[in-house]
Enzyme design. Structure first.
Site, PDB file in Angstrom:
ATOM      1  N   LEU A  47       0.858  -1.181   0.000  1.00  0.00           N
ATOM      2  CA  LEU A  47       0.000   0.000   0.000  1.00  0.00           C
ATOM      3  C   LEU A  47       0.891   1.227   0.000  1.00  0.00           C
ATOM      4  O   LEU A  47       1.987   1.197   0.568  1.00  0.00           O
ATOM      5  CB  LEU A  47      -0.900   0.029   1.247  1.00  0.00           C
ATOM      6  CG  LEU A  47      -1.914  -1.095   1.432  1.00  0.00           C
ATOM      7  CD1 LEU A  47      -2.619  -0.938   2.778  1.00  0.00           C
ATOM      8  CD2 LEU A  47      -2.934  -1.107   0.304  1.00  0.00           C
ATOM      9  N   ASP A  48       0.412   2.308  -0.589  1.00  0.00           N
ATOM     10  CA  ASP A  48       1.150   3.558  -0.510  1.00  0.00           C
ATOM     11  C   ASP A  48       1.324   3.964   0.951  1.00  0.00           C
ATOM     12  O   ASP A  48       0.502   3.625   1.812  1.00  0.00           O
ATOM     13  CB  ASP A  48       0.392   4.673  -1.239  1.00  0.00           C
ATOM     14  CG  ASP A  48       0.360   4.483  -2.741  1.00  0.00           C
ATOM     15  OD1 ASP A  48       1.244   3.789  -3.269  1.00  0.00           O
ATOM     16  OD2 ASP A  48      -0.554   5.036  -3.384  1.00  0.00           O
ATOM     17  N   LYS A  49       2.347   4.735   1.201  1.00  0.00           N
ATOM     18  CA  LYS A  49       2.634   5.215   2.556  1.00  0.00           C
ATOM     19  C   LYS A  49       1.400   5.845   3.201  1.00  0.00           C
ATOM     20  O   LYS A  49       1.073   5.558   4.353  1.00  0.00           O
ATOM     21  CB  LYS A  49       3.774   6.228   2.503  1.00  0.00           C
ATOM     22  CG  LYS A  49       4.046   6.946   3.817  1.00  0.00           C
ATOM     23  CD  LYS A  49       5.112   8.015   3.638  1.00  0.00           C
ATOM     24  CE  LYS A  49       5.299   8.808   4.924  1.00  0.00           C
ATOM     25  NZ  LYS A  49       6.312   9.895   4.753  1.00  0.00           N
TER      26      LYS A  49
END
Length: 350
Positions: free
Chosen positions: A158-160
């Protein structure tokens, strides 16, 4: 929803991929002659002799514009260029970082990742990641995973600044079997987002190709679905709550391109609230007086993209039991929705 057919391509995770890193070094006039592999290992932080030699063998090391062998002895004023497919990294170490574990068995964990946490180490974020926390949590059993990859047990990412559910494998067999489920699109993943405006129609399928922007390699761009650029990307969307200026949208991924949901919502003109990269932090004037201060306050309340990995459904890699999980919206998204609903109610009754 529209019907769609997708070629069986390899699954690609949502988080940004590592770009090759090029380094250029100028050898000093007074440098003592030495083997180039030894020199680069000394000069490049976190570079190992093996990685340097691998780069040399693959002709990713150039001296004065030409490839060389590992036993080449550098000379004063040589210009050396080396390309790392991944930036050199320190050894991954366990760190005692709290994580929210939704489910765990002998093969895997399902974690509800907080926004702001990087999933695996990368350039600029070598510590404090979910991968570091995983090694600490698994403890003595972490030896069955490969920390040299910097992604021990991480099946997808997942993106940050995206919150929500992520699957972690605890052994190589589970990792392989879970990765195969992703590649064969047998994992159901549903996200929830707060977006600008209200999509019309209220449900549909977004079909584009997604690839890196030709203007900015850090940003993903949409290209024609049947065109030569990028790879097929398919997202189903459903408006769950109409908030006049905003809406709560449920999104189901059928492919896993980098930044897919964020790029797709921008493509249909409804970027995710708070998403600086894909048009979600542009100050807009709404249909009531003093809306500018309301929007500014809302963006302060939501300093990230309002995107949450809400649901997961997949097969347990050993027992083949169907596992389903859901994670409630995080506090920042709930707080943002409360503010929107409150202001909308006051405007409707004014």
């Amino acid at each position: 929803m529209q019907n769609h057919t997708i070629k069986n391509e390899s699954f690609q995770p949502e988080e940004e991929n590592s770009e090759p890193k090029k380094l250029t070094l100028q050898v000093s006039k007074v440098q003592i002659p030495m083997r180039i592999d030894k020199y680069l290992t000394q000069q490049v932080e976190n570079a190992t002799r093996n990685k340097v030699q691998e780069a040399i063998e693959e002709e990713r090391v150039l001296v004065n514009g030409r490839p060389v062998k590992s036993n080449y002895r550098i000379k004063s004023c040589d210009s050396i260029q080396i390309t790392f497919l991944r930036p050199p990294a320190p050894e991954l170490a366990p760190e005692d970082i709290p994580i929210s574990i939704v489910y765990e068995d002998s093969d895997l964990m399902v974690v509800n990742k907080e926004p702001g946490m990087v999933v695996h180490p990368a350039f600029g974020n070598w510590t404090g990641t979910l991968a570091n926390a995983i090694l600490h949590h698994i403890g003595k059993d972490a030896g069955t995973l490969d920390p040299s990859e910097l992604r021990p047990g991480i099946v997808h990412r997942l993106d940050k600044d995206t919150s929500g559910l992520i699957i972690i494998a605890k052994n190589p067999t589970a990792l392989h079997r879970l990765a195969r489920q992703f590649a064969q699109r047998q994992v159901e993943k549903v996200y929830k987002a707060i977006v600008w405006g209200v999509p019309d129609p209220a449900s549909g399928t977004i079909l584009t190709n997604i690839g890196r922007s030709k203007k900015n390699r850090k940003v993903m761009a949409n290209y024609p679905y049947e065109g030569p650029d990028g790879k097929h990307a398919v997202t189903d969307y459903l408006v769950e709550e109409n908030l006049h200026w905003f809406s709560v949208v449920s999104l189901t991924l059928h492919t896993g391109r980098t930044h897919q949901i964020r790029a797709h919502m921008l493509h249909i003109g409804h970027p995710i609230l708070g998403d600086e990269t894909y048009g979600g932090r542009v100050l807009r004037t709404l249909s009531f007086s003093r809306s500018e201060s309301f929007v500014k306050n809302l963006l302060e309340c939501m300093p990230r993209q309002a995107l949450h990995a809400e649901k997961l459904r997949f097969s347990q890699p050993t027992t083949h039991e169907t596992l389903s999980f859901s994670a409630p919206l995080p506090v920042d998204m709930l707080r943002t929705l409360d503010r929107v609903r409150t202001v909308l109610a006051s405007q409707l009754h004014s």
